[in-house]
Design a protein around this motif. Structure first.
Motif, PDB file in Angstrom:
ATOM      1  N   ARG A  81       3.050   8.555 -14.110  1.00 52.29           N
ATOM      2  CA  ARG A  81       3.979   8.644 -12.824  1.00 52.29           C
ATOM      3  C   ARG A  81       4.754   9.966 -13.109  1.00 52.29           C
TER       4      ARG A  81
ATOM      5  N   VAL B 153       1.014  -1.274   0.009  1.00 56.08           N
ATOM      6  CA  VAL B 153       0.057  -0.045   0.100  1.00 56.08           C
ATOM      7  C   VAL B 153       1.004   1.320   0.114  1.00 56.08           C
ATOM      8  N   GLY B 154       2.160   1.170  -0.386  1.00 51.94           N
ATOM      9  CA  GLY B 154       3.187   2.388  -0.362  1.00 51.94           C
ATOM     10  C   GLY B 154       2.530   3.381  -1.335  1.00 51.94           C
ATOM     11  N   ARG B 155       3.107   4.339  -1.046  1.00 46.96           N
ATOM     12  CA  ARG B 155       2.824   5.608  -1.819  1.00 46.96           C
ATOM     13  C   ARG B 155       3.387   5.608  -3.213  1.00 46.96           C
ATOM     14  N   GLU B 156       4.781   4.860  -3.091  1.00 52.53           N
ATOM     15  CA  GLU B 156       5.537   4.584  -4.557  1.00 52.53           C
ATOM     16  C   GLU B 156       4.787   3.777  -5.516  1.00 52.53           C
ATOM     17  N   ARG B 157       3.921   2.893  -4.762  1.00 53.20           N
ATOM     18  CA  ARG B 157       3.400   1.871  -5.699  1.00 53.20           C
ATOM     19  C   ARG B 157       2.449   2.243  -6.863  1.00 53.20           C
ATOM     20  N   THR B 158       2.693   1.756  -8.085  1.00 53.36           N
ATOM     21  CA  THR B 158       1.961   2.181  -9.144  1.00 53.36           C
ATOM     22  C   THR B 158       0.771   1.089  -9.469  1.00 53.36           C
TER      23      THR B 158
END
Lengths: 342, 342
Positions: free
Chosen positions: B312, B245-250
């Motif tokens: 992104r 659930v990380g912010r970085e995850r696309t």
DNA sequence: GCAGTTAATGAATCGCATG
DNA sequence: CCATGCGATTCATTAACTG
């Protein structure tokens, strides 16, 4: 041979005839029947000589061959001369110079082929190398054991003094593992390591438990009362090298830490199993095997290695017997053990 | 080709003729001349089309090809539907199914051969794989770049939910690096990591300095005033995977953490250098390259990858231009960029 | 005894001196 | 000119020593 990729290593002359292994027999030098045995001699001949006895009975082979460093290695001993600086004495221990990668791989290959036949169906082979040769050894091993038999690439990460180089510091070795039979249930005891700091922070030492909703989707995890034994051991191991002045150090070059062998032997064999180390060196495998209640056979060509191991086991109070390989005398009955008068 | 071992990989049909690469040219889709470029198309054709422009000019190639998992991968997107559970939508992203290791290696090989010509003399290539194929890829790469050009095996150690298996948990990937020219001074910026806890305890943050006696023997070390910047970065990197659930995850599968690329790009290129990623995926390389002031070109066959990367970069406020590969139309002058009317 | 300090040196790596 | 060797670099670790 196991099922293989059709991708193989090839080199000029590879398909030529292989040199016959000089036939040897084992002569007892010291000790009675013991769980721990040292054999002095070239492992190729010794493995062949021991095949009738060991075939299908070995649970774990750990090999720590030379790393293709193109160097000679010496044992360091220190003699304290009463007065100030102790004198360092260097004794040649083994020679790691080769005429090409081909000869290195050929040598290793013939040992692996002999070892494969000794493995029990639940057994495995662990080859300790470094990233300069590990990739070639892996392809070679896949050819012998079958790619399906490849089980793990273990990375041993250690810390040492940094070298000034425009590159990332080399701080790892590689242990390649194949199982004897990918369909058989393998010898494997689950070991655990400490939980990650972030896990401890969020979850503490309670076991995490996945919680699912009615539709089968995972909703969240919850903390259980039961303390977690840690995380199941991964394939990257951080273990210190033996400190230059450490008690464990024998002075034998390239000595491996007992902690490393404790993991290998503890996870991949059980008490009473036979563990084999064809490149015995300072005898770390035998020492740890004895401590963990395994039977073990160690082989080395170098009398320095045999001497270091003998002293090490004796100092630890381990019972062992010692043999040496001698050329087969055709005049007398072969295969018979001759008693050596000391 | 560089100087090679005579130890090579061989497989049936390997020496046969290689299929010709379909010729393509690049058509601008969006953006003006930018430091960051996205190209939509099969990297093999695109690399060939860009060769005249990039030859000898690329400082760093980072490739994250499929890992020979024999699976298809999908992008996960979540749509919050006002009411309770968000809906997960799966879109096919890329296909990692192959008819044999041979075809996988052949495909990778043709890309590496094309890439070699683009490297500047101080440049290097980093191939991100996992320990199921890394060894074969290493032998292949040695053949293309020369074994002397092999510079590092970097181990990326991550932590993940453990699987129940009678084996050591697989918790690492492998990054193989070759330099373009082993004799040239390589691009390399020394990065540092934290000192080991034991070092901090004994030495604090002061640099150690060796002290020698008159005879040249090292007597002891002393602590210096100057603080150590840490230990020079090793070849085993502990970096978290991107949290689910990380912010970085696309949502793009197999997405790599920015921290990993920061080390690769930070150490192996300099601001203004050209960085190339032929398997762009979610665009991590481009994103980090932009952040670190590098120029970069990313390529991907998948329009899902291109879409994710486009969003992104836009979200991060990065200026970029976008191209797509189209078959060369023989009727018109080749090599000329056609303006695409949106 | 325990904690803090000091000593010793290593499966490194590059560069320069020496034959 | 090529091969070999040793000086310089400086982190990590444990034994031994000190108070």
């Amino acid at each position: 041979m196991g099922k293989s990729w059709s991708v193989l290593l090839s080199w000029p002359g590879r398909t030529g005839p292989e040199a016959a292994v000089p036939e040897v027999e084992l002569e007892r030098v010291a000790g009675d029947d013991s769980a721990i045995r040292i054999v002095h001699g070239d492992n190729e001949g010794v493995l062949q000589a021991m095949a009738p006895e060991l075939e299908g009975k070995v649970s774990l082979v750990y090999l720590d061959p030379p790393f293709f460093t193109m160097r000679e290695f010496e044992r360091v001993t220190r003699r304290k001369s009463g007065t100030s600086p102790p004198v360092r004495i260097l004794t040649p221990a083994f020679d790691d110079r080769w005429c090409g990668l081909e000869s290195y791989l050929s040598s290793l290959r013939s040992r692996l082929v002999l070892l494969r036949k000794l493995l029990s169906p639940h057994g495995s082979v662990v080859v300790h190398v470094d990233p300069r040769t590990s990739h070639y050894v892996k392809v070679l091993g896949d050819e012998i054991f079958g790619p399906d038999a490849f089980a793990s690439e273990i990375v041993w990460r250690y810390r040492r003094w940094p070298a000034r180089t425009p590159n990332f510091q080399r701080v790892h070795d590689v242990l390649l593992r194949w199982v004897a039979d990918p369909c058989a249930a393998p010898r494997f005891t689950q070991l655990y390591e400490e939980l990650a700091p972030s896990t401890l922070k969020t979850w503490g030492r309670g076991k995490q438990k996945a919680v699912f909703d009615g539709t089968g989707r995972r909703r969240r995890s919850s903390t259980e009362q039961a303390p977690s034994p840690g995380v199941p051991l991964g394939d990257v191991w951080e273990i210190s090298i033996i400190a230059p002045v450490g008690r464990e150090r024998t002075g034998y070059p390239t000595q491996k830490p007992e902690g490393l062998l404790e993991r290998v032997i503890g996870a991949l064999s059980e008490p009473g199993d036979i563990v084999l180390d064809p490149y015995m060196g300072s005898g770390t495998t035998l020492s740890v095997a004895a401590k963990l209640g395994r039977r073990a056979v160690g082989m080395d060509q170098s009398h320095v290695a045999v001497g270091v191991t003998r002293e090490r086991l004796a100092a630890a109070g381990v019972q062992f017997s010692e043999f040496r390989a001698v050329p087969v005398q055709r005049q007398q009955a072969p295969g018979q053990l001759r008693r050596h008068a000391p």
